[in-house]
Write a protein that holds these residues in place. Structure first.
Motif, PDB file in Angstrom:
ATOM      1  N   SER A 573       8.634   2.503   2.652  1.00 11.25           N
ATOM      2  CA  SER A 573       8.736   1.135   2.135  1.00 11.25           C
ATOM      3  C   SER A 573       9.130   0.169   3.242  1.00 11.25           C
ATOM      4  O   SER A 573       9.282  -1.013   3.011  1.00 11.25           O
ATOM      5  CB  SER A 573       9.761   1.077   1.012  1.00 11.25           C
ATOM      6  OG  SER A 573      11.034   1.350   1.538  1.00 11.25           O
ATOM      7  N   TYR A 576       7.512  -3.377   3.994  1.00 13.69           N
ATOM      8  CA  TYR A 576       7.842  -4.454   3.059  1.00 13.69           C
ATOM      9  C   TYR A 576       9.248  -4.971   3.305  1.00 13.69           C
ATOM     10  O   TYR A 576       9.505  -6.170   3.217  1.00 13.69           O
ATOM     11  CB  TYR A 576       7.666  -3.958   1.623  1.00 13.69           C
ATOM     12  CG  TYR A 576       6.224  -3.737   1.312  1.00 13.69           C
ATOM     13  CD1 TYR A 576       5.412  -4.813   0.963  1.00 13.69           C
ATOM     14  CD2 TYR A 576       5.648  -2.489   1.438  1.00 13.69           C
ATOM     15  CE1 TYR A 576       4.072  -4.629   0.722  1.00 13.69           C
ATOM     16  CE2 TYR A 576       4.316  -2.291   1.200  1.00 13.69           C
ATOM     17  CZ  TYR A 576       3.530  -3.368   0.844  1.00 13.69           C
ATOM     18  OH  TYR A 576       2.207  -3.184   0.630  1.00 13.69           O
TER      19      TYR A 576
ATOM     20  N   TYR B 555      -8.290  -5.402  -1.033  1.00  8.69           N
ATOM     21  CA  TYR B 555      -6.994  -5.971  -0.734  1.00  8.69           C
ATOM     22  C   TYR B 555      -6.672  -6.915  -1.878  1.00  8.69           C
ATOM     23  O   TYR B 555      -7.270  -7.979  -1.976  1.00  8.69           O
ATOM     24  CB  TYR B 555      -7.164  -6.679   0.598  1.00  8.69           C
ATOM     25  CG  TYR B 555      -5.959  -7.299   1.197  1.00  8.69           C
ATOM     26  CD1 TYR B 555      -4.800  -6.567   1.372  1.00  8.69           C
ATOM     27  CD2 TYR B 555      -5.994  -8.612   1.614  1.00  8.69           C
ATOM     28  CE1 TYR B 555      -3.708  -7.147   1.948  1.00  8.69           C
ATOM     29  CE2 TYR B 555      -4.900  -9.191   2.195  1.00  8.69           C
ATOM     30  CZ  TYR B 555      -3.754  -8.446   2.360  1.00  8.69           C
ATOM     31  OH  TYR B 555      -2.666  -9.035   2.928  1.00  8.69           O
ATOM     32  N   SER B 556      -5.776  -6.498  -2.731  1.00  4.40           N
ATOM     33  CA  SER B 556      -5.613  -7.246  -3.974  1.00  4.40           C
ATOM     34  C   SER B 556      -4.817  -8.529  -3.755  1.00  4.40           C
ATOM     35  O   SER B 556      -4.086  -8.661  -2.782  1.00  4.40           O
ATOM     36  CB  SER B 556      -4.907  -6.377  -5.006  1.00  4.40           C
ATOM     37  OG  SER B 556      -3.578  -6.178  -4.603  1.00  4.40           O
ATOM     38  N   GLU B 558      -2.332  -9.499  -5.583  1.00  4.19           N
ATOM     39  CA  GLU B 558      -0.922  -9.181  -5.782  1.00  4.19           C
ATOM     40  C   GLU B 558      -0.270  -8.753  -4.468  1.00  4.19           C
ATOM     41  O   GLU B 558       0.848  -9.148  -4.151  1.00  4.19           O
ATOM     42  CB  GLU B 558      -0.781  -8.041  -6.808  1.00  4.19           C
ATOM     43  CG  GLU B 558      -0.980  -8.445  -8.241  1.00  4.19           C
ATOM     44  CD  GLU B 558      -2.440  -8.462  -8.635  1.00  4.19           C
ATOM     45  OE1 GLU B 558      -3.290  -8.197  -7.761  1.00  4.19           O
ATOM     46  OE2 GLU B 558      -2.724  -8.771  -9.806  1.00  4.19           O
ATOM     47  N   HIS B 559      -1.018  -7.946  -3.723  1.00  2.18           N
ATOM     48  CA  HIS B 559      -0.523  -7.454  -2.444  1.00  2.18           C
ATOM     49  C   HIS B 559      -0.279  -8.638  -1.501  1.00  2.18           C
ATOM     50  O   HIS B 559       0.775  -8.758  -0.884  1.00  2.18           O
ATOM     51  CB  HIS B 559      -1.573  -6.517  -1.869  1.00  2.18           C
ATOM     52  CG  HIS B 559      -1.184  -5.885  -0.584  1.00  2.18           C
ATOM     53  ND1 HIS B 559      -0.433  -4.735  -0.527  1.00  2.18           N
ATOM     54  CD2 HIS B 559      -1.435  -6.252   0.696  1.00  2.18           C
ATOM     55  CE1 HIS B 559      -0.243  -4.431   0.741  1.00  2.18           C
ATOM     56  NE2 HIS B 559      -0.844  -5.321   1.500  1.00  2.18           N
ATOM     57  N   CYS B 560      -1.263  -9.508  -1.429  1.00  9.06           N
ATOM     58  CA  CYS B 560      -1.171 -10.689  -0.573  1.00  9.06           C
ATOM     59  C   CYS B 560       0.047 -11.524  -0.965  1.00  9.06           C
ATOM     60  O   CYS B 560       0.824 -11.960  -0.125  1.00  9.06           O
ATOM     61  CB  CYS B 560      -2.465 -11.481  -0.749  1.00  9.06           C
ATOM     62  SG  CYS B 560      -2.686 -12.752   0.447  1.00  9.06           S
ATOM     63  N   ALA B 562       2.734 -10.551  -2.536  1.00 13.98           N
ATOM     64  CA  ALA B 562       3.980  -9.850  -2.256  1.00 13.98           C
ATOM     65  C   ALA B 562       4.358  -9.957  -0.785  1.00 13.98           C
ATOM     66  O   ALA B 562       5.527 -10.029  -0.442  1.00 13.98           O
ATOM     67  CB  ALA B 562       3.847  -8.382  -2.644  1.00 13.98           C
ATOM     68  N   VAL B 563       3.346  -9.988   0.071  1.00 11.85           N
ATOM     69  CA  VAL B 563       3.634 -10.040   1.499  1.00 11.85           C
ATOM     70  C   VAL B 563       4.062 -11.448   1.913  1.00 11.85           C
ATOM     71  O   VAL B 563       5.012 -11.620   2.669  1.00 11.85           O
ATOM     72  CB  VAL B 563       2.400  -9.577   2.305  1.00 11.85           C
ATOM     73  CG1 VAL B 563       2.564  -9.902   3.771  1.00 11.85           C
ATOM     74  CG2 VAL B 563       2.208  -8.100   2.124  1.00 11.85           C
TER      75      VAL B 563
END
Lengths: 671, 604
Positions: A573, A576, B555-556, B558-560, B562-563
């Motif tokens: 993890s 992140y 590359y979803s 949601e992922h973008c 979250a980053v």
């Protein structure tokens, strides 16, 4: 006229040659008219540590003239595979457990060709130009993985296979070798394997393959070896020989387990086919040319039995082979063998092993074949060992570096053969070592050290020939091929080589990265020693492929253990976390920067001054409030306007509602 | 450190700013309220600063968006849609030309033509997928001269008058008549010719090529013949004698890559009773090879065979005393194929997406021999076999005299007699025809009479192959269009899916091939349009099943989110709030200044 005659002569010669060729071809054709054949055989052998070795051997062959597309007995899938991928020779093995070289022997042809490293081992020789081999190998792995329900397709990546130069004597350059040490082997692999047999497990010896029994064993190795003969040019038909073996080491359940006394502790367990497999053989597979069961008593056991007889002074030299052998004083067989073979005396040992042959053909559904052996007296013997016992281990600690050590220890039994050579002044023992190391174990080849009898030796004295192809990161594994020349008198040799542990990209870790990474088994072979047992067969008609397999001169070979290297595994993890922390720091920086830019220091000071001018007692009031609170008394606020407090409250409530509304909207629209 | 120094700088500027402001505050002025008015113009410095930060953020957003963008090869969505609408709107027309030749009649060709056309329009049903445009020319051969209708037709004028006479049709050998017609009209022409001859015994035969002829009795009216001719043209030459609306007609047993693998299996149910082998190579050469060659334009066919043992059937059969045999009925058929024990296997050699048709010869074991298939009406099937659409066919073959065991030596290897094998493969060819939707009998029973169909030694006659290639083109184009449409739907529904260049290229080429097939079809080149259409289909399938689509590497959003949200959420709060505050303050201060200015103006 002369001019005319010469072409005529030439024509004559040509036609003559053509005729000869045609005749030759015709004879070949006639000879090749033989049918596709199938043989099934089973070998049973008691092992010194109260276990039983069962070795199933199935052989199918397709003659070269049989049309490539149409088959009568030979499995269609295999012939299509050979034709599509131009496979010259291939071996695939699925193994569970490790062959115990010390107690199960390492010199016979069964351990040298059927003891395999755990997991999947695949090697293949292709009959194509060099540049086509790699794509063919990749396609072959995918096809095999579909055919045998296994993850052989992981051998596709160039980091998983290697191209040994001369460790395999068959072909240099066109051979590819790969192993998957962690592949689990189970019923889904044996069902497609059985599908290649014409009778599957419906009839014949293969009915014994009761899944729970064979997977309960200590060692289980399922092997498929195919060789194609004939020219590989386009359109020509190939003759294919498919050899399928299954080697299982089982512990027979002792029938007299409750009555174990001290004296009976060393008595070998009595067993029968029905007690170890839970099934009996009810006749042969009708499609098989021969269907035989053999019981092999190896050299050590036979010598021990003879010794016992001498002690008992019965002086029956040939009791093992005489007519009433099954009422032998030391053991009893439940069925009468059809033939008894005694091994032709080999050069290396004085003793010879004994083989009992049982023909399944004579038995039927009403009279099933169930071979059993009952031991009467305790007996202890040793199996013949390989000249050196090879083992491999890791040294060093930590997650940074370590060393691989291969230790070769001389076994006592081999001293006898060495004695034969010891008259020569320079008695040397040749040992070949083949080792593949994955790229993330970065081996320093210069750090190779050799110790003979715990004394460090110069590498050039011991190593005769060395071939190294260093690993390339994420491209290819490191391959090390060594030819060692060891003095016969040595009792132990150790090779060590140091390595650094590499770092993998976060995507490259397997799902259970903390378990560690496998280094495939090293192959240690002894080209000076050949495992072969010659049994004279009187009738050439009833030829047994298993016995002819025993007669072949194969190198004595053994595999070392699979090593498990723990690598540093990251916190998965972490990316992140890093993103979140850096972003928070940046956000703080921007916020404070903006605040600082916008700040009006003088104005604020002026405001404060104004306030202090108007309400002189503001600061002391606050202080007194605080002290009152600390003391635990409620101090009445002197000028508290209820309006303002309610205003603040309503503002607060409004803010809370706004945040909640935003959250609801967010939830509704985006998630 | 940077922030502190900057803060100091701003402080010093603040001091200067305020220094100009503070001393000007006139304490003496009575109606000057510092809360409501000011004398100096409010400074723009901080406002500009905060707004420039805000704008630089806003300007940065497109760059960020660009940098997190994933690669998507542009797909021609519009062209895909236009292709599918074009196919749906029935624009796929195959031109056909019919030529009716009347020998021995002296009727008006225009009248005949009109009546035939009328019948044809009555019979043609609206095929929902592909339709045909046809032209008809009628020729009345009077021996000495001919009457054409339409007069200027290029087809009818090519026929040399008087070359076909009623005497040609007197002989009973249909094959010879067929050859005679070929020699007259030439085998190469693409037109369908029907000859109506006045003669003695009535006959109606369809030849192996694109010809048919009927002999009409003297007393019969020519109108009846016209009806029959119309039926021939519509039902046989256009539809191939197949039933309308049957679901089998819509599917072709051809793989997406245009290949068929015929896998022949000889199944010995119980080798303990007897083992049968076959001489497959001979049959392959004599019977199968011509058929495979004939079907070349439609599909690329390969053949393989194997013999399997220990393969019992999965259904039960019952002893029937009257027939002295074991009988299984049609309702047991779904359970006949024992997928557990019949490991027929997909072929390694074929691979990809080729279609495999399994043909199985089942040799029953001794305890169920002879085994017969009973039809629902109680009769015993003549072929003793059945087909399963898109899968293949099964034949039960009973060894000769399997009731008297004495003849048989168990486990001896026997060979199926070549005569039986030939019969078996004729049945298989019939089953193969059925899998393509054709009839396996040689008579077509129409509403207005029967037509004898001359069977071809290649399994399929020329007019049947025409039907197949038309249907193949039609099926391929529709399947190509549906695949492309679903691909475009998929791509549009997943906006963050990576689309490789390969897919874009495959889609482009597939569309090009489809267009080529369409134009070839409308010009009547069946074979090239069939080839182009199968190419279009296989390319479309390749694009749809491209490995990069299968992988989960997209590359979803949601992922973008979250980053990037840990950075942009707090920062944008600061920036936007600062800008808003500064704007509000500036407005307030400006209002104050205006108030003071107005007041100053009024007071002065």
């Amino acid at each position: 006229m002369a001019l005319l005659r010469r072409p005529l002569l030439l024509l004559l010669i040509v036609t003559h040659q053509f005729l000869q060729l045609w005749i030759a071809f015709g004879s070949v054709n006639e000879e090749g008219q033989k049918q596709e054949e199938f043989y099934e055989e089973l070998l049973l052998k008691p092992l010194p540590d109260r276990k039983v070795l069962t070795h199933f051997h199935f052989q199918s062959s397709a003659p070269p003239t049989s049309n490539g597309r149409h088959h009568h007995l030979f499995p269609k899938a295999i012939s299509q595979l050979v034709q599509k991928f131009r496979v010259k020779e291939m071996e695939l093995s699925f193994t569970q457990g490790r062959w115990n070289y010390e107690s199960w022997g390492g010199f016979d042809s069964i351990p040298s060709s059927n003891a395999k490293p755990p997991g999947v081992e695949l090697w293949a020789v292709f009959d194509v130009p060099q540049h086509l081999i790699d794509p063919l190998w990749k396609n072959l792995t995918h096809t095999l993985s579909g055919l045998f329900c296994a993850s052989i397709n992981f051998l596709e990546s160039s980091t998983a296979y290697s191209a040994p130069e001369w460790s395999f004597p068959l072909a240099s350059g066109s051979l590819r070798y790969g192993t998957l040490p962690r592949e689990a082997v189970c019923t889904e692999n044996i069902t497609p394997w059985l599908k290649l047999l014409p009778c599957r497990d419906k009839a014949g010896i293969s009915t014994l393959l009761d899944r729970p029994s064979i997977y309960r064993g200590f060692y289980h190795s399922q092997r498929l070896h195919l060789t194609s003969t004939g020219s590989g040019s386009e359109g020509m038909d190939l003759g294919i020989m498919l050899e399928q073996t299954l080697t299982v080491v089982l512990q027979p359940i002792s029938q007299r387990a409750s009555l174990v006394r001290d004296s009976e502790k060393h008595i070998q367990p009595s067993w029968s086919l029905s007690s170890i497999f839970g099934k009996q053989v009810s006749g042969k597979c009708v499609l098989a040319e021969t269907s035989n069961v053999y019981l092999l008593l190896d050299r050590g056991l036979v010598a021990e039995l003879k010794q016992l007889h001498k002690e008992n002074e019965k002086s029956i030299e040939n009791s093992l082979t005489s007519e009433n052998f099954w009422t032998n004083p030391s053991f009893e067989l439940s069925a009468k063998p059809d033939r008894i073979f005694i091994e032709e005396c080999s050069l290396l040992s004085k003793n010879s092993s004994v083989l009992y042959k049982f023909e399944v053909e004579k038995y039927s559904e009403f009279e099933p074949f169930d071979l059993g052996i009952t031991w009467k007296i305790p007996i202890v013997w040793l199996c013949q060992q390989a000249p050196l016992h090879a083992s491999r281990f890791l040294t060093g600690s930590g997650n940074e570096r370590g060393a691989i050590a291969i230790s070769l220890k001389s076994t006592q039994t081999t001293e006898g053969f060495m004695g034969a050579h010891s008259n020569d002044e320079r008695c040397e023992l040749r040992v070949d070592v083949f080792q593949v190391v994955p790229w993330y174990v970065k081996v320093y080849f210069h750090s190779l050290q050799v110790f003979v009898d715990q004394q460090p030796k110069a590498v050039s004295d011991i190593i005769e020939k060395i071939h190294i192809s260093p690993s390339k990161d994420k491209v290819s594994p490191g391959v090390m091929e060594l030819v060692l020349k060891l003095p016969c008198s040595m009792s132990s040799t150790a090779l060590t080589i140091e390595f650094d542990k590499g770092f993998l990209h976060i995507d490259e870790y397997p799902p259970d990265a903390n378990q560690g990474f496998d280094i495939p088994s090293a192959i240690v072979s002894f080209p000076n020693f050949h495992a072969s047992m010659v049994f004279l067969e009187s009738d050439s008609l009833n030829k047994s492929p298993l016995l002819s397999k025993f007669q072949e001169w194969s190198h004595v070979m053994s595999y070392t253990e699979v090593l498990l290297v723990p690598l540093t595994t990251p916190d998965f993890s972490m990316p992140y976390n890093v993103i979140t922390i850096t972003c928070t720091v940046f956000a703080l920086y921007f916020g404070s920067l903006l605040n600082a830019l916008r700040r009006r220091v003088a104005e604020e000071e002026r405001f404060l001054k104004d306030k202090s001018a108007k309400k002189t007692g503001q600061l002391p009031l606050l202080l007194s409030k605080l002290s009152a609170k600390l003391r635990g008394r409620r101090s009445e606020p002197p000028h508290s306007s209820p309006v303002s407090s309610s205003f603040i409250n309503s503002k607060l409530v409004f803010k809370v509602i706004l945040i909640a509304g935003l959250a609801v909207c967010w939830q509704y629209y985006f998630l | 450190m940077a922030e502190i120094s900057e803060a100091n700088d701003s402080d010093s500027s603040e001091l200067q700013d305020n220094g100009s402001e503070a001393p000007q505050r006139p304490e003496s002025e009575p109606d000057f309220d510092p809360k409501l008015m000011r004398k100096t113009k409010p400074g723009l410095k901080r406002l500009v600063l905060t707004f420039s930060v805000l704008f630089s953020f806003l300007l940065g957003f497109p760059f960020l968006w660009k940098s997190v963008e994933i690669y998507r090869s542009p797909l021609p969505f519009r062209e895909i849609d236009s292709l599918s609408t074009q196919l749906r709107s029935d624009n796929l027309l195959f031109p056909l030309h019919f030529h009716a030749l009347f020998v021995g009649f002296d009727h008006d060709p225009d009248h005949l033509r009109r009546s035939i056309l009328l019948e044809i329009t009555k019979l043609t049903s609206q095929n929902p997928k592909c339709s045909n445009s046809y032209t008809l020319s009628v020729n009345v051969d009077l021996g000495s001269h001919c009457l054409h209708s339409p007069v200027s037709s290029p087809h009818s004028s090519s026929y040399p008058c008087g070359s076909v006479t009623a005497t040609d049709f007197v002989q009973n050998d249909d094959v010879a008549v067929d050859e005679r017609l070929v020699s007259v009209f030439g085998g190469k022409t693409k037109e369908y010719i029907v000859a109506v001859v006045k003669g003695g015994s009535e006959r109606a035969v369809v030849g192996k090529h694109r010809h048919a002829w009927m002999v009409v009795g003297g007393g019969r009216k020519v109108e009846v013949a016209a009806v029959k001719v119309a039926e021939l043209l519509v039902k046989l030459f256009i539809n191939g004698g197949r039933e309308e609306g049957s679901i089998r007609n819509e599917f072709m047993p051809v793989g997406a890559d245009g290949k068929i693998v015929l896998s022949f299996n000889l199944l010995n149910a119980d080798p303990l009773d007897w083992v049968y082998d076959w001489d497959f190579e001979k049959i392959d050469d004599t019977l199968l090879a011509p058929m495979i060659e004939a079907l070349g334009p439609v599909a690329n066919i390969s053949v393989e065979s194997q013999v399997l043992y220990h393969t019992p059937k999965a259904s039960f059969s019952f002893w029937n005393q009257k027939l002295e045999s074991y009988v299984f009925s049609t309702k047991d058929l779904p359970f006949f194929v024992n997928s557990n024990e019949w490991h027929l296997d997909t072929s390694i050699a074929a691979g990809g997406r080729s279609n495999i048709l399994q043909f199985a010869v089942y040799v029953p074991s001794a305890k169920e021999c002879p085994l017969l298939l009973q039809l629902p009406n109680g009769e015993i099937s003549k072929t003793n076999g059945f087909i399963s659409p898109m899968w293949g066919g099964v034949i039960v073959w009973n060894p000769q005299g399997c009731l008297n065991d004495s003849e048989f030596e168990p486990s001896a290897k026997n060979i199926i007699p070549i005569q039986d094998l030939e019969n078996m493969f004729e049945v298989f060819i019939g089953q193969f025809r059925q899998l393509f939707g054709f009839k396996s009998v040689n008579v077509y029973a129409g509403a207005s009479g029967d037509w004898n169909l001359l069977p071809s030694e290649r399994g399929f006659t020329e007019w049947e192959l025409d039907v197949l290639s038309r249907q193949h083109t039609c099926f391929n184009l529709h399947s190509c269009a549906t695949t492309l449409v679903s691909l475009s739907r998929l791509v549009q529904s997943l906006p963050r899916m990576i689309i490789m260049d390969d897919i874009g290229k495959q889609v482009k080429f597939s569309l090009e091939a489809a267009k080529l097939a369409l134009s070839n079809a409308s010009s009547g080149a069946y074979e090239s349009s069939a080839a182009a259409s199968s190419q279009a289909r296989s390319l479309a399938e390749d694009a749809f099943f491209h490995p990069s689509i299968m992988s989960v590497s997209y590359y979803s959003f949601e992922h973008c989110f979250a980053v990037y949200s840990p950075f942009f959420l707090p920062v944008s709060m600061h920036v936007v709030l600062a800008a808003l505050r500064e704007l509000r303050r500036y407005k307030q201060e400006k209002a104050k200044y205006l108030v003071w200015k107005a007041k100053a103006n009024t007071s002065s």
